[in-house]
Design a protein around this motif. Structure first.
Motif, PDB file in Angstrom:
ATOM      1  N   ASP A 140    -110.575  -3.620  47.300  1.00  0.00           N
ATOM      2  CA  ASP A 140    -111.890  -3.908  47.202  1.00  0.00           C
ATOM      3  C   ASP A 140    -112.052  -4.571  45.122  1.00  0.00           C
ATOM      4  N   MET A 141    -111.137  -4.108  44.955  1.00  0.00           N
ATOM      5  CA  MET A 141    -111.548  -4.228  43.023  1.00  0.00           C
ATOM      6  C   MET A 141    -111.992  -5.077  42.654  1.00  0.00           C
ATOM      7  N   GLY A 142    -111.614  -6.457  43.234  1.00  0.00           N
ATOM      8  CA  GLY A 142    -111.810  -7.785  42.672  1.00  0.00           C
ATOM      9  C   GLY A 142    -111.190  -7.966  41.100  1.00  0.00           C
ATOM     10  N   ARG A 143    -110.983  -9.672  41.101  1.00  0.00           N
ATOM     11  CA  ARG A 143    -110.298  -9.878  40.131  1.00  0.00           C
ATOM     12  C   ARG A 143    -110.102  -9.342  38.640  1.00  0.00           C
ATOM     13  N   LYS A 144    -111.924  -9.232  38.063  1.00  0.00           N
ATOM     14  CA  LYS A 144    -111.584  -9.181  37.029  1.00  0.00           C
ATOM     15  C   LYS A 144    -111.083  -7.494  36.767  1.00  0.00           C
ATOM     16  N   GLN A 145    -111.124  -6.188  37.786  1.00  0.00           N
ATOM     17  CA  GLN A 145    -111.143  -4.846  37.272  1.00  0.00           C
ATOM     18  C   GLN A 145    -109.241  -5.268  37.168  1.00  0.00           C
TER      19      GLN A 145
ATOM     20  N   ARG B 299    -103.201  -5.092  37.109  1.00  0.00           N
ATOM     21  CA  ARG B 299    -102.647  -6.604  36.477  1.00  0.00           C
ATOM     22  C   ARG B 299    -101.782  -6.755  35.339  1.00  0.00           C
ATOM     23  N   TRP B 300    -100.382  -7.114  35.133  1.00  0.00           N
ATOM     24  CA  TRP B 300     -99.283  -6.567  33.886  1.00  0.00           C
ATOM     25  C   TRP B 300     -98.845  -5.080  33.062  1.00  0.00           C
ATOM     26  N   LYS B 301     -99.772  -3.975  33.373  1.00  0.00           N
ATOM     27  CA  LYS B 301     -99.265  -3.536  32.704  1.00  0.00           C
ATOM     28  C   LYS B 301     -98.770  -2.094  34.041  1.00  0.00           C
ATOM     29  N   GLU B 302     -99.650  -2.341  34.822  1.00  0.00           N
ATOM     30  CA  GLU B 302     -98.496  -1.568  36.265  1.00  0.00           C
ATOM     31  C   GLU B 302     -98.041  -2.528  37.138  1.00  0.00           C
ATOM     32  N   ILE B 303     -98.962  -3.522  37.514  1.00  0.00           N
ATOM     33  CA  ILE B 303     -98.257  -4.460  38.501  1.00  0.00           C
ATOM     34  C   ILE B 303     -98.168  -6.032  37.417  1.00  0.00           C
TER      35      ILE B 303
ATOM     36  N   SER C   7     -94.446 -11.443  32.314  1.00  0.00           N
ATOM     37  CA  SER C   7     -94.185 -10.056  33.191  1.00  0.00           C
ATOM     38  C   SER C   7     -93.441  -8.735  32.524  1.00  0.00           C
ATOM     39  N   ILE C   8     -92.829  -9.275  32.038  1.00  0.00           N
ATOM     40  CA  ILE C   8     -91.725  -7.887  32.203  1.00  0.00           C
ATOM     41  C   ILE C   8     -91.887  -6.943  30.520  1.00  0.00           C
ATOM     42  N   PHE C   9     -92.437  -7.526  29.945  1.00  0.00           N
ATOM     43  CA  PHE C   9     -92.246  -6.902  27.979  1.00  0.00           C
ATOM     44  C   PHE C   9     -93.352  -6.311  28.069  1.00  0.00           C
ATOM     45  N   LEU C  10     -94.304  -5.705  28.466  1.00  0.00           N
ATOM     46  CA  LEU C  10     -95.184  -4.647  29.111  1.00  0.00           C
ATOM     47  C   LEU C  10     -94.732  -3.268  29.861  1.00  0.00           C
TER      48      LEU C  10
END
Ligand code: ATP
Ligand code: SF4
Ligand code: MG
Length: 340
Positions: free
Chosen positions: A79-84, A90-94, A168-171
């Motif tokens: 339920d987080m929504g795109r912005k959150q 996104r990027w750092k975790e997934i 996608s992988i550099f972080l």
């Protein structure tokens, strides 16, 4: 056993399409443990990309999560929504390598600028550190590091795909969702990317690899989830699904692909067509194509149930799962339901 890093439970996703509601993912459940590589396979249109986009908050605007939960490292994110999701996950975790990279890069910004903006939101890297990491990632995906300052339009389609893989992988995210990551690339480059994705295991990365190629999953992954007509048909350890698949679709899919253990294997097609997606049928969606189909298969939709009582994760959505034996098939593949 490792803890789950991603837990998808009973997720249903629909699209509004020309006045119709299309169920693209139906009651899907799967688990990926920390450090595991899971392969998600299934025919075109079975809902693989929709499930990936749902996890990462990138569903198309006409898509809706109707029900279910998605837990990442124990935290509910559906339920987080795109912005959150973009800010926190996104990027750092997934990170997500989308099926087609063509629209994923900003055409107006140099690749290095896009990396700097990502790093600014998600890390405390300096610009110099970011560029250094991006250059390393470029090298890994076979792009000249001195081209990190190029604009996307200066790259070919395959180079753009590799640039998005590099971003996608550099972080160094914990979980990478790679949706057909190498389809646009030539065989040598595919091999190079897979060798690198394999190396990421040693750094503790977890992966969801989406592909239609089940033999690639048997070679590359620890666990597998097989989708058919918006549903997960079977999930479990690759070794167990290789030797003892319990869903008829898993058996037929395996027979349709070359086997790296058995190079002379004769391939067979799965007869019939995938069902048209619409509202959920009230019977097994594989029944029209299944050699094992019987009357009981038309009595409601089979639910995913465990076939193990020792805690090993192996689930199957087939009412006849305890009788299914690939050596003992009721009929040849006629595509007709059988009454045995
Ligand atoms: N934006 C959309 N609007 C309406 N229907 C959609 C949309 N995106 C996908 N679909 C439909 O949802 C179903 C699942 O699509 P999805 O892209 O998830 O399949 P897939 O398994 O990834 O297929 P492929 O292997 O071809 O990539 C398909 O029937 C598709 O036509
Ligand atoms: S429930 Fe019946 S039709 Fe469906 S896969 Fe199992 S045996 Fe085949
Ligand atoms: Mg797809």
């Amino acid at each position: 056993m490792n803890d789950p890093i991603l837990d998808v439970t009973d997720v249903t996703v629909t699209y509004q399409d020309g006045g119709q509601t299309v169920t693209a993912v139906s009651d899907a459940s799967l688990t990926i443990n920390d450090g595991e590589y899971l392969g998600l396979v299934g025919e075109s249109g079975s809902g693989k990309s929709t499930l990936a986009k749902t996890i990462i908050g990138a569903l198309d605007d006409n898509g809706t999560i109707e029900s279910g939960t998605i837990r990442y490292k124990g935290r509910e994110i559906q339920d987080m929504g795109r912005k959150q999701l973009n800010r926190e996950i996104r990027w750092k975790e997934i990170s997500w390598i989308p099926q087609s990279s063509m629209n994923s890069l900003d055409p107006l910004k140099r690749i290095s600028q896009q990396a700097i903006e990502l790093a600014k939101v998600h890390t405390d890297f300096t610009k110099a550190e970011t560029k250094e990491r991006l250059s390393e990632a470029f090298e890994v995906v076979g792009l000249p590091p001195n081209r990190i300052n190029d604009y996307p339009h200066e790259f070919s389609g395959g180079m753009n795909q590799r640039a998005i893989i590099a971003l996608s992988i550099f972080l160094e995210p914990s979980l990478i969702i790679a949706d057909e990551p190498t389809t646009a690339l030539d065989v040598i480059m595919q091999d190079q990317i897979f060798r690198y994705l394999e190396e990421l295991r040693d750094r503790g990365t977890t992966m969801m690899l989406i592909t239609h190629d089940i033999s690639l999953v048997f070679e590359f992954c620890d666990t597998i989830s097989i989708m058919h007509a918006a549903q997960i048909a079977e999930s479990g350890p690759v070794g167990e699904l290789y030797t003892d698949p319990r869903h008829p679709y898993s058996i037929l899919l395996q027979e349709a692909f070359p086997d790296f253990h058995e190079t002379n294997k004769e391939l067979s097609e799965i007869s019939g067509y995938p069902p048209q997606l619409g509202p959920n049928p009230d019977f097994c969606s594989f029944a029209e194509r299944c050699p094992w189909a019987g009357e009981e298969c038309y009595d409601g939709q089979p639910e995913l149930e465990s076939v193990r009582d020792d805690g090993v994760y192996h689930t199957v959505a087939c009412v006849r799962k305890d009788e299914i034996d690939r050596e003992n098939r009721p009929t040849q593949l006629t595509g007709e339901p059988t009454d045995d």
